[in-house]
Scaffold this motif. Sequence first.
Motif, PDB file in Angstrom:
ATOM      1  N   ILE A  13      27.832  61.106  96.593  1.00 43.62           N
ATOM      2  CA  ILE A  13      28.463  61.279  96.120  1.00 43.62           C
ATOM      3  C   ILE A  13      28.766  61.815  94.469  1.00 43.62           C
ATOM      4  CG2 ILE A  13      31.433  61.140  95.757  1.00 43.62           C
ATOM      5  CD1 ILE A  13      30.982  59.760  98.187  1.00 43.62           C
ATOM      6  N   LEU A  14      28.404  61.029  93.849  1.00 47.57           N
ATOM      7  CA  LEU A  14      28.689  60.836  92.409  1.00 47.57           C
ATOM      8  C   LEU A  14      27.179  62.318  91.977  1.00 47.57           C
ATOM      9  CD1 LEU A  14      27.779  57.347  90.697  1.00 47.57           C
ATOM     10  CD2 LEU A  14      29.856  58.844  91.001  1.00 47.57           C
ATOM     11  N   ALA A  15      26.151  62.269  92.984  1.00 48.88           N
ATOM     12  CA  ALA A  15      25.373  63.067  91.936  1.00 48.88           C
ATOM     13  C   ALA A  15      25.694  64.726  92.609  1.00 48.88           C
ATOM     14  CB  ALA A  15      24.096  63.461  93.114  1.00 48.88           C
ATOM     15  N   ILE A  16      26.688  65.027  93.774  1.00 46.66           N
ATOM     16  CA  ILE A  16      27.128  66.257  94.053  1.00 46.66           C
ATOM     17  C   ILE A  16      28.640  66.284  93.204  1.00 46.66           C
ATOM     18  CG2 ILE A  16      28.938  67.411  96.066  1.00 46.66           C
ATOM     19  CD1 ILE A  16      27.301  65.371  97.567  1.00 46.66           C
ATOM     20  N   LEU A  17      29.149  65.314  92.754  1.00 48.13           N
ATOM     21  CA  LEU A  17      30.220  65.691  91.628  1.00 48.13           C
ATOM     22  C   LEU A  17      29.300  66.134  90.583  1.00 48.13           C
ATOM     23  CD1 LEU A  17      32.655  62.452  91.459  1.00 48.13           C
ATOM     24  CD2 LEU A  17      32.909  65.191  92.609  1.00 48.13           C
ATOM     25  N   VAL A  18      28.148  65.524  89.814  1.00 53.07           N
ATOM     26  CA  VAL A  18      27.352  66.214  89.169  1.00 53.07           C
ATOM     27  C   VAL A  18      26.625  67.806  88.777  1.00 53.07           C
ATOM     28  CG1 VAL A  18      25.354  65.923  87.160  1.00 53.07           C
ATOM     29  CG2 VAL A  18      26.911  64.114  88.039  1.00 53.07           C
ATOM     30  N   THR A  19      26.475  68.633  90.647  1.00 57.78           N
ATOM     31  CA  THR A  19      25.953  69.298  90.553  1.00 57.78           C
ATOM     32  C   THR A  19      26.992  70.383  90.643  1.00 57.78           C
ATOM     33  OG1 THR A  19      23.954  68.687  91.726  1.00 57.78           O
ATOM     34  CG2 THR A  19      25.244  70.725  92.330  1.00 57.78           C
ATOM     35  N   ARG A  20      28.339  69.959  90.873  1.00 60.56           N
ATOM     36  CA  ARG A  20      29.658  70.799  91.164  1.00 60.56           C
ATOM     37  C   ARG A  20      30.132  71.408  89.726  1.00 60.56           C
ATOM     38  NH1 ARG A  20      34.461  68.754  94.996  1.00 60.56           N
ATOM     39  NH2 ARG A  20      35.171  71.443  94.523  1.00 60.56           N
ATOM     40  N   TRP A  21      29.723  70.207  88.752  1.00 54.84           N
ATOM     41  CA  TRP A  21      30.264  70.232  87.070  1.00 54.84           C
ATOM     42  C   TRP A  21      28.859  71.627  86.691  1.00 54.84           C
ATOM     43  CZ3 TRP A  21      27.872  69.565  82.773  1.00 54.84           C
ATOM     44  CH2 TRP A  21      28.729  69.649  81.569  1.00 54.84           C
ATOM     45  N   LEU A  22      27.876  71.878  87.264  1.00 56.18           N
ATOM     46  CA  LEU A  22      26.777  72.190  87.043  1.00 56.18           C
ATOM     47  C   LEU A  22      27.348  73.607  86.807  1.00 56.18           C
ATOM     48  CD1 LEU A  22      23.763  70.526  86.682  1.00 56.18           C
ATOM     49  CD2 LEU A  22      25.139  70.847  84.873  1.00 56.18           C
ATOM     50  N   ILE A  23      27.823  73.758  88.226  1.00 54.12           N
ATOM     51  CA  ILE A  23      27.196  75.485  89.167  1.00 54.12           C
ATOM     52  C   ILE A  23      28.723  75.221  89.317  1.00 54.12           C
ATOM     53  CG2 ILE A  23      24.758  74.590  90.027  1.00 54.12           C
ATOM     54  CD1 ILE A  23      27.074  74.241  92.737  1.00 54.12           C
ATOM     55  N   GLN A  24      29.863  74.855  88.589  1.00 55.54           N
ATOM     56  CA  GLN A  24      31.170  75.738  88.508  1.00 55.54           C
ATOM     57  C   GLN A  24      31.681  77.235  87.941  1.00 55.54           C
ATOM     58  OE1 GLN A  24      33.790  73.457  89.415  1.00 55.54           O
ATOM     59  NE2 GLN A  24      35.126  75.245  89.703  1.00 55.54           N
ATOM     60  N   PRO A  25      31.000  77.342  87.039  1.00 58.20           N
ATOM     61  CA  PRO A  25      30.885  78.842  86.538  1.00 58.20           C
ATOM     62  C   PRO A  25      31.055  79.985  87.669  1.00 58.20           C
ATOM     63  CG  PRO A  25      30.314  77.909  84.875  1.00 58.20           C
ATOM     64  CD  PRO A  25      30.413  76.787  86.043  1.00 58.20           C
ATOM     65  N   ILE A  26      29.591  79.490  88.517  1.00 55.40           N
ATOM     66  CA  ILE A  26      29.230  80.279  89.504  1.00 55.40           C
ATOM     67  C   ILE A  26      30.495  80.670  90.760  1.00 55.40           C
ATOM     68  CG2 ILE A  26      27.316  80.737  91.823  1.00 55.40           C
ATOM     69  CD1 ILE A  26      25.450  79.523  89.495  1.00 55.40           C
ATOM     70  N   LYS A  27      30.841  79.351  90.672  1.00 56.43           N
ATOM     71  CA  LYS A  27      31.776  79.101  92.233  1.00 56.43           C
ATOM     72  C   LYS A  27      32.906  80.406  91.745  1.00 56.43           C
ATOM     73  CE  LYS A  27      32.284  75.350  93.964  1.00 56.43           C
ATOM     74  NZ  LYS A  27      31.867  73.592  94.496  1.00 56.43           N
ATOM     75  N   GLU A  28      33.211  79.916  90.427  1.00 60.53           N
ATOM     76  CA  GLU A  28      34.449  80.563  89.439  1.00 60.53           C
ATOM     77  C   GLU A  28      34.828  82.256  89.916  1.00 60.53           C
ATOM     78  OE1 GLU A  28      37.595  79.673  88.917  1.00 60.53           O
ATOM     79  OE2 GLU A  28      37.001  77.459  89.013  1.00 60.53           O
ATOM     80  N   ILE A  29      33.390  82.929  89.967  1.00 65.21           N
ATOM     81  CA  ILE A  29      32.755  84.043  90.151  1.00 65.21           C
ATOM     82  C   ILE A  29      33.325  84.260  91.430  1.00 65.21           C
ATOM     83  CG2 ILE A  29      31.486  86.325  90.204  1.00 65.21           C
ATOM     84  CD1 ILE A  29      30.521  84.783  87.058  1.00 65.21           C
TER      85      ILE A  29
END
Length: 650
Positions: free
Chosen positions: A279-295
């Motif tokens: 879960i922690l790894a997934i949270l870190v990944t989500r923070w890194l790819i947040q700009p792509i998800k916003e688009i």
Amino acid sequence: MMSLRNILTLIVVLGSLLPAYWMGISMIEKHQHDLLVEKELKLANSTKGIRDTVEKELLFNANLTQWYSKDRLMVQGMHNVLYSSVVRPKIEDFDELSSSISAAYIIDRDWQPMYEINGSMYHLEKSKLLATVRGAQDLYEKGLTFHTSYNDENLVLDGGPSGIVFVSPLLPYTLVPEAYYEPQGYIMVLVSYEDLAKLSRPFLYQQESVSFQYGKLNKLGYNANRFVTYLTLNKEGFASPVELTIIHRISDVERNKELAQSKEQMIRIIIVALCVTLILAILVTRWLIQPIKEIEKVVRSFRRQIRPEINPHKYQFSEFKQLVSLIDSLWQRVTKQMDQLEIRNTALREANQQVQDTNLQLADFNQRLENTVAEQTAELRASLAREEQYQSRLMTLIHFSAAHTGVSYHDIPNVINSGLETLFPNYGIRFGFAKPDSQTVITLTSSEGNELGYFDCDVLALSCDDTILFELLKKLLHAWLELEDFARRDKLSTCLNRTAFDSDFEHAKAEMQNKSSDFLAVLIVDINGLKTLNDNYGHDRGDTLIVKSAQLIRSALSDRQYLYRIGGDEFAIVARECNQAQLRQLMADLARVQNGQWIDLNDDEQYPLTFSVGGASSETESLSQLISMADSDMYRNKRKYYDISDAAIL
């Protein structure tokens, strides 16, 4: 095509889980080793607990036996019958003080058993054990306690067939070493291995057991599932130390099951840790790819014809900001054209919707009207049918209540059950004079408290109308049955009278002839000394003697045994399904209940309550001879009673 977001997620997840997995495997191996060490420690503690518990219980029983052997009242009770009422409570207290004593015997100086608890004095006199303990007479004369083992299932009524025996002489003296005494009696205590095993049960797993052997067994072969230990009790006052072999049979199934459960719990903890890491790894990944998800959100929002709120600060890269601005401009132009078309279409949809709503309201009103008419018609028909059926059943009840004239007492259940089948055909309600073995029994009771009969009926299953009808039937039957009971009952003793005896005895004989019953017994009971009491103290004292005698006789009877007063001082008992052996037991119970019974004549004078009993069973006598044979047997016993009484007076 590979996604940048997926590749980044895979790298972060693998980099977190692989070290965590390696650490988890190492922790499981360490935990498994610790559990094996703990298993050996638990086994040693379990065996020590069994040994300490058995040692403590045996020492307590030995101390208790020696303490009671010095009780002066116990010694005096061996020679004076007046102390017997004191000895019995003492040995009962002796049994209550220890939870592992299986049986106890009090023996007089001539080795005749006098008292027992949970044992058989008859089998003790015939046993080899009595001969064995008598052989240690020289030890008893020194005031020592002798011990040995027994193996006879008849010596203990409720316990194991084998165990340890402690025998102490009854000596109310302060013992002096090297002196000799004459024992006034003996206390013998039996402790079964089965009771010792029950005390050891808290230290055992489900499939484990423990057994005991008197003495020290040195020839037991090796067995990995068996742990043997030895117990030696060397107590002051013992003729020799008590040696006991304890065999603990181990169950690796339960112990390994406990290890497996502990390992499984450890694995769960590691799995939870891995999940948390993931879960922690997934949270870190989500923070890194947040700009792509916003688009992606912006594009999906435009696809749903919704303009999102665009915040340039969410994008760390300028290319992303320009792309979002271009998409927003195109969407505004297309939206303006779509709004104009939507205004025209909205007006048309509103007009069509008004027409559809009106049609639906009209159809719904028609359907509700039809349903209301159909429901009210069905309710009216059902109400008329119930009213007609209830009136018919009331008429049936009225005819039934008037149809019992001339019915014999023993035919009453058949008449009532016939009416119940007509009135309540769907409930299986039954009536009888014998109480059924059921959880739904309703008892009819007379105004005097006598039970008139029993319904087997589940009242909760009855409808409201059936409940009212059933209560009316109960009231009608209550008046009828109370009249029948009044005619069959003796007013003084409240037991059944001579008329009831004649009727019930003939009915019982008919059942025997129809093979509805296997055995039938008749007992005749005659009160001793009633005429003397009436002549000397008045008939009111005689009535008191009759009433108390009836109460005592009734206390010894079971459900299928009925008491009748057939004369002034004479009673009869009709016992169904009573063979010769059961008849003897019933006569013994009647002899027991009259022991020590009196009635008070005045403040300082009492009159003994005794009665003579005679009986006969169809197992040995013909039905036609039962009453005469029972009467003859009663007179024989009555003559014996008066012969003994005259001899005592002389």
